[in-house]
Design an enzyme around this catalytic site. Structure first.
Site, short mmCIF file in Angstrom:
data_model
loop_
_atom_site.label_atom_id
_atom_site.label_comp_id
_atom_site.label_asym_id
_atom_site.label_seq_id
_atom_site.Cartn_x
_atom_site.Cartn_y
_atom_site.Cartn_z
CD GLU A 81 -0.49 1.68 2.91
OE1 GLU A 81 0.63 2.25 2.88
OE2 GLU A 81 -1.54 2.23 3.23
CB CYS A 113 -2.20 -5.22 6.22
SG CYS A 113 -1.77 -3.69 7.02
CG HIS A 235 -2.02 -7.88 9.91
ND1 HIS A 235 -0.84 -7.44 9.38
CD2 HIS A 235 -2.71 -6.75 10.28
CE1 HIS A 235 -0.82 -6.12 9.40
NE2 HIS A 235 -1.94 -5.68 9.95
P1 HMG Z 1 -3.55 4.44 22.27
O1 HMG Z 1 -4.84 5.16 22.38
O2 HMG Z 1 -2.35 5.27 22.41
O3 HMG Z 1 -3.37 3.30 23.31
O4 HMG Z 1 -3.58 3.72 20.85
P2 HMG Z 1 -4.39 2.74 24.41
O5 HMG Z 1 -4.70 3.80 25.40
O6 HMG Z 1 -5.51 2.01 23.73
O7 HMG Z 1 -3.41 1.70 25.13
C1 HMG Z 1 -2.89 0.63 24.42
C2 HMG Z 1 -2.70 -0.52 25.42
O8 HMG Z 1 -1.66 -0.17 26.35
C3 HMG Z 1 -3.94 -0.81 26.27
O9 HMG Z 1 -3.98 -2.21 26.45
C4 HMG Z 1 -3.61 -0.14 27.60
O10 HMG Z 1 -4.28 -0.71 28.71
C5 HMG Z 1 -2.12 -0.41 27.67
P3 HMG Z 1 -5.29 -3.06 26.03
O11 HMG Z 1 -6.38 -2.56 26.88
O12 HMG Z 1 -5.52 -2.73 24.55
O13 HMG Z 1 -4.89 -4.47 26.25
N1 HMG Z 1 -1.39 0.50 28.59
C6 HMG Z 1 -0.38 0.09 29.40
N2 HMG Z 1 0.15 -1.13 29.62
C7 HMG Z 1 1.18 -1.22 30.51
N3 HMG Z 1 1.66 -0.13 31.20
C8 HMG Z 1 1.14 1.09 31.01
C9 HMG Z 1 0.07 1.24 30.08
N4 HMG Z 1 -0.67 2.31 29.64
C10 HMG Z 1 -1.55 1.83 28.73
N5 HMG Z 1 1.64 2.14 31.69
C11 HMG Z 1 -3.63 2.15 19.06
C12 HMG Z 1 -3.31 2.37 20.54
C13 HMG Z 1 -3.28 0.71 18.69
C14 HMG Z 1 -5.12 2.40 18.83
C15 HMG Z 1 -2.80 3.14 18.22
O14 HMG Z 1 -1.42 2.86 18.38
C16 HMG Z 1 -3.13 3.12 16.75
O15 HMG Z 1 -4.04 3.80 16.28
N6 HMG Z 1 -2.36 2.32 15.92
C17 HMG Z 1 -2.60 2.21 14.49
C18 HMG Z 1 -3.79 1.38 14.13
C19 HMG Z 1 -3.55 -0.12 14.27
O16 HMG Z 1 -2.45 -0.60 14.33
N7 HMG Z 1 -4.65 -0.89 14.26
C20 HMG Z 1 -4.59 -2.34 14.36
C21 HMG Z 1 -5.78 -3.04 13.74
S1 HMG Z 1 -6.03 -2.54 12.05
C22 HMG Z 1 -4.77 -3.37 11.19
O17 HMG Z 1 -4.12 -4.24 11.72
C23 HMG Z 1 -4.47 -2.92 9.79
C24 HMG Z 1 -3.24 -2.05 9.66
O18 HMG Z 1 -2.07 -2.84 9.81
C25 HMG Z 1 -3.24 -1.31 8.33
C26 HMG Z 1 -3.48 -2.04 7.04
O19 HMG Z 1 -4.35 -2.89 6.91
O20 HMG Z 1 -2.80 -1.63 6.05
C27 HMG Z 1 -3.17 -0.99 10.72
#
Ligand code: HMG
Length: 392
Positions: A81, A113, A235
């Site tokens: 992509e 992806c 993935h």
């Molecule tokens: P965020 O809002 O910064 O993080 O975004 P959060 O607040 O959701 O926290 C993440 C995790 O860290 C949570 O755990 C927290 O509890 C934990 P969970 O509840 O999910 O198990 N946490 C801690 N743990 C330990 N110590 C601490 C602490 N603080 C918090 N102190 C988000 C996270 C992934 C949403 C963001 O990084 C993002 O938008 N990423 C990009 C999108 C993405 O990767 N999506 C994945 C699914 S879609 C996909 O796979 C396709 C893709 O590859 C693209 C394609 O297809 O081309 C993306």
């Protein structure tokens, strides 16, 4: 007799620099445990301006292709992509760089992806119909969300090259698979943008929902259960995402099987944890990581969940072949990851903005320190200048 068809060899390339997630967390005012445990990433590949998806793919493919393979390649399917042109396929540049024969089909496949999985399945069908042909399938991307965004910790990049043949050394693909499409706005990159737009938490929910759907559809088609799998691979945009998917289905397994599947998952995420997201290559790096670090045996069945935002999901299975270790260069891959240089956050931020921009102006890139076999030297009159270094 039906031919066994699948992945004969796999190569992987990622550039020679990375960012420590502790450094990024501290620079962004986050607790490092959020990145290492909550997200599940330790290091993130940093892509210099002298690498793009074409050069990374060439660096990955060059590791696995012999002159005899090159002569037998009938098709190049390039999943990405992060293409470099709105018209011309990355596969055409790649076929030229690799000096492939002219009687080759070369096309690019895009669906976030998922592109490499589409390529792999199309390649397998092609080889089933023409068992002497070989197909080169690529999954290569640069995952970019932007500085100071929530997605920044889930960036990365690299390329996986797979040679699909009859009587493969590594993995025989089973012909049954389950797939699912829906028009979803969880992640996309409008024309003219170099960073993705994403509804992060929504995307994680869609990823999990799609897994549930295709896992159920695969089971309904095959009558197989989780007990039929030695490992499940995913993935991996970040390793916690794969773990969440695994946890969705673990209750279907006995305690003993759960322990085995968890150990296999650990092995399958080791390399991704140190590279980051490679979008369409991520599932394939994870499969390679499992084969490198896991304890698989000939005849084991592995499940593979591919997800591409937008969205497309697929679940298929593959059988580990007795000669699977001959299909990749373990020492080389270990050295590739171990010999990378850590960059500071300031250096990463500078490199992030130095990639070829959308202006189209002529650029000469600093290539003096470049160690890669294939690299990008700049742009002249709107054309990318690809170069090859002679290596032994
Ligand atoms: P965020 O809002 O910064 O993080 O975004 P959060 O607040 O959701 O926290 C993440 C995790 O860290 C949570 O755990 C927290 O509890 C934990 P969970 O509840 O999910 O198990 N946490 C801690 N743990 C330990 N110590 C601490 C602490 N603080 C918090 N102190 C988000 C996270 C992934 C949403 C963001 O990084 C993002 O938008 N990423 C990009 C999108 C993405 O990767 N999506 C994945 C699914 S879609 C996909 O796979 C396709 C893709 O590859 C693209 C394609 O297809 O081309 C993306």
């Amino acid at each position: 007799m039906t031919e066994t068809v699948g992945i004969d060899r796999m190569g992987f390339y990622t550039p020679d620099m990375y960012l420590e997630m502790t450094d990024l967390a501290l620079a962004r005012g986050e607790d490092p445990a959020k990145y290492h445990v909550g997200i599940g990433q330790d290091k993130q590949a940093v892509i210099p301006p002298t690498q793009d998806v074409v050069t990374m793919a060439a660096n990955a493919a060059a590791q696995i292709l012999t002159p005899a393979d090159k002569a037998a390649i009938k098709m190049v399917l390039f999943g990405t992509e992060s293409g470099v042109d709105n018209s011309k396929a990355t596969a055409v540049y790649l076929a030229h760089l690799l000096d492939l024969p002219a009687d080759t089909r070369a096309v690019e496949i895009k669906q976030a992806c998922y592109g490499a999985t589409a390529g792999l399945q199309l390649a397998a069908d092609y080889v089933r119909a023409r068992p002497t042909a070989k197909v080169l399938v690529i999954g290569a991307d640069i995952a970019r969300y932007g500085l100071h965004t929530a997605g920044e910790v889930t960036q990365g990049g690299g390329a996986v090259a797979m040679l699909v043949t009859a009587q493969p050394r590594m993995l025989a693909l089973e012909p049954v698979s389950a797939y699912h499409t829906a028009d979803v706005m969880d992640f996309w990159r409008p024309l003219g943008r170099t960073e993705a737009l994403v509804d992060g938490r929504y995307s994680t929910n869609v990823y999990l929902d799609f897994f549930k759907t295709v896992w159920a559809a695969y089971q309904a088609q095959t009558q197989r259960t989780i007990a039929d799998f030695a490992a499940l691979t995913f993935h991996i945009p970040f390793t916690k995402m794969g773990l969440k998917a695994l946890r969705q289905v673990l209750p279907e397994a006995t305690p003993d099987q759960q322990a085995h599947l968890q150990a296999a998952f650990e092995a399958s995420q080791l390399d991704n944890r140190n590279v980051g997201n490679l979008y369409t290559g991520s599932l394939y790096l994870s499969i390679l990581s499992l084969l490198r670090h896991g304890h698989l045996q000939a005849g084991d069945r592995i499940g593979c969940y591919s997800y591409g935002s937008g969205a497309e999901g697929e679940f298929y299975s593959a059988i580990v072949q007795p000669t699977f270790r001959q299909g990749f260069d373990d020492e080389r891959l270990t050295a590739l990851l171990a010999n990378r240089r850590a960059v500071s956050v300031a250096e990463y931020e500078a490199l992030f903005t130095q990639r070829l921009d959308l202006s189209g102006r002529d650029v000469q890139l600093p290539v003096g320190e470049v160690s890669a076999q294939y690299y990008l030297a700049g742009r002249q009159q709107q054309q990318r200048l690809y170069r090859q270094r002679i290596v032994d």
